[in-house]
Design a protein around this motif. Structure first.
Motif, mmCIF file in Angstrom:
data_model
loop_
_atom_site.group_PDB
_atom_site.id
_atom_site.type_symbol
_atom_site.label_atom_id
_atom_site.label_comp_id
_atom_site.label_asym_id
_atom_site.label_seq_id
_atom_site.Cartn_x
_atom_site.Cartn_y
_atom_site.Cartn_z
ATOM 1 N N UNK A 55 3.129 88.415 -36.991
ATOM 2 C CA UNK A 55 2.934 89.366 -38.077
ATOM 3 C C UNK A 55 3.793 90.614 -37.939
ATOM 4 N N UNK A 56 4.701 90.596 -36.986
ATOM 5 C CA UNK A 56 5.550 91.761 -36.735
ATOM 6 C C UNK A 56 6.909 91.607 -37.419
ATOM 7 N N UNK A 57 7.382 92.688 -38.003
ATOM 8 C CA UNK A 57 8.709 92.731 -38.631
ATOM 9 C C UNK A 57 8.838 91.639 -39.698
ATOM 10 N N UNK A 58 7.732 91.379 -40.376
ATOM 11 C CA UNK A 58 7.646 90.276 -41.343
ATOM 12 C C UNK A 58 8.015 90.781 -42.737
ATOM 13 N N UNK A 59 9.257 91.214 -42.887
ATOM 14 C CA UNK A 59 9.701 91.863 -44.106
ATOM 15 C C UNK A 59 9.608 90.948 -45.324
ATOM 16 N N UNK A 60 9.989 89.698 -45.177
ATOM 17 C CA UNK A 60 9.937 88.770 -46.305
ATOM 18 C C UNK A 60 8.487 88.492 -46.705
ATOM 19 N N UNK A 61 7.605 88.326 -45.727
ATOM 20 C CA UNK A 61 6.186 88.120 -46.038
ATOM 21 C C UNK A 61 5.608 89.347 -46.751
#
Length: 177
Positions: A55-61
């Motif tokens: 769940x880290x650095x999940x820019x697209x999500x």
């Protein structure tokens, strides 16, 4: 519920996977600084654990939650270069090209989304989309002329793109000699 209050969470970089939907459910804007992914990737797995790292650095999500996401540099903590921000969002590697396949590429942004995140979506997050963030009649004419096209240049050349001219409110304030 859905709203246009534009509440945001700055540094939305480590998010519990159960909480992603809350951004969309309540129209919360996840504001991110892409270079954190490429500066933290060396230790993120060790410090967060493999499950939390998903769940880290999940820019697209995060982008999928509201259909837009503002990007920033987090200067002076990170380098002020917008090219490094763009590169980290799209390529997700360090300046030496590591890791070979990029860091968590399932959450890389497209070039278009990265550019929008740095321009019109950043302006929108501050209720400034009628003043700046795109080149349109009636808006501030703040823009740069580059020596290469960010949308077409090879990944390996993105960090070598240079500003040739800078305009603020339509007035040239910089020209590379």
């Amino acid at each position: 519920g859905k709203n246009d209050l534009r509440w945001r969470i700055e540094h939305s970089q480590v998010v519990n996977q159960n909480d992603f939907k809350l951004f969309g459910d309540y129209s919360i804007i996840p504001s991110v600084q892409p270079t954190h992914a490429t500066s933290d990737m060396y230790w993120a797995g060790d410090r967060l654990g493999k499950e939390r790292e998903k769940g880290a650095y999940a820019f697209n999500d995060l982008l999928k939650q509201n259909g837009w996401i503002p990007l920033g540099t987090d200067f002076p903590v990170e380098d002020i270069s917008p090219f490094k921000t763009f590169y980290a969002a799209v390529v997700r590697k360090d300046a030496k090209g590591w890791p070979d396949n990029g860091y968590q590429m399932e959450n890389a942004l497209s070039r278009e989304h990265a550019l929008r995140g740095m321009t019109i979506w950043a302006a929108r997050s501050n209720f400034e989309e009628t003043e700046k963030g795109s080149i349109e009649a009636g808006k501030f004419a703040d823009f740069v002329i580059l020596d290469n096209d960010l949308m077409k240049v090879a990944d390996t050349a993105l960090l070598n793109v240079r500003v040739l001219k800078t305009y603020i409110n339509g007035e040239k304030v910089f020209e590379k000699k």
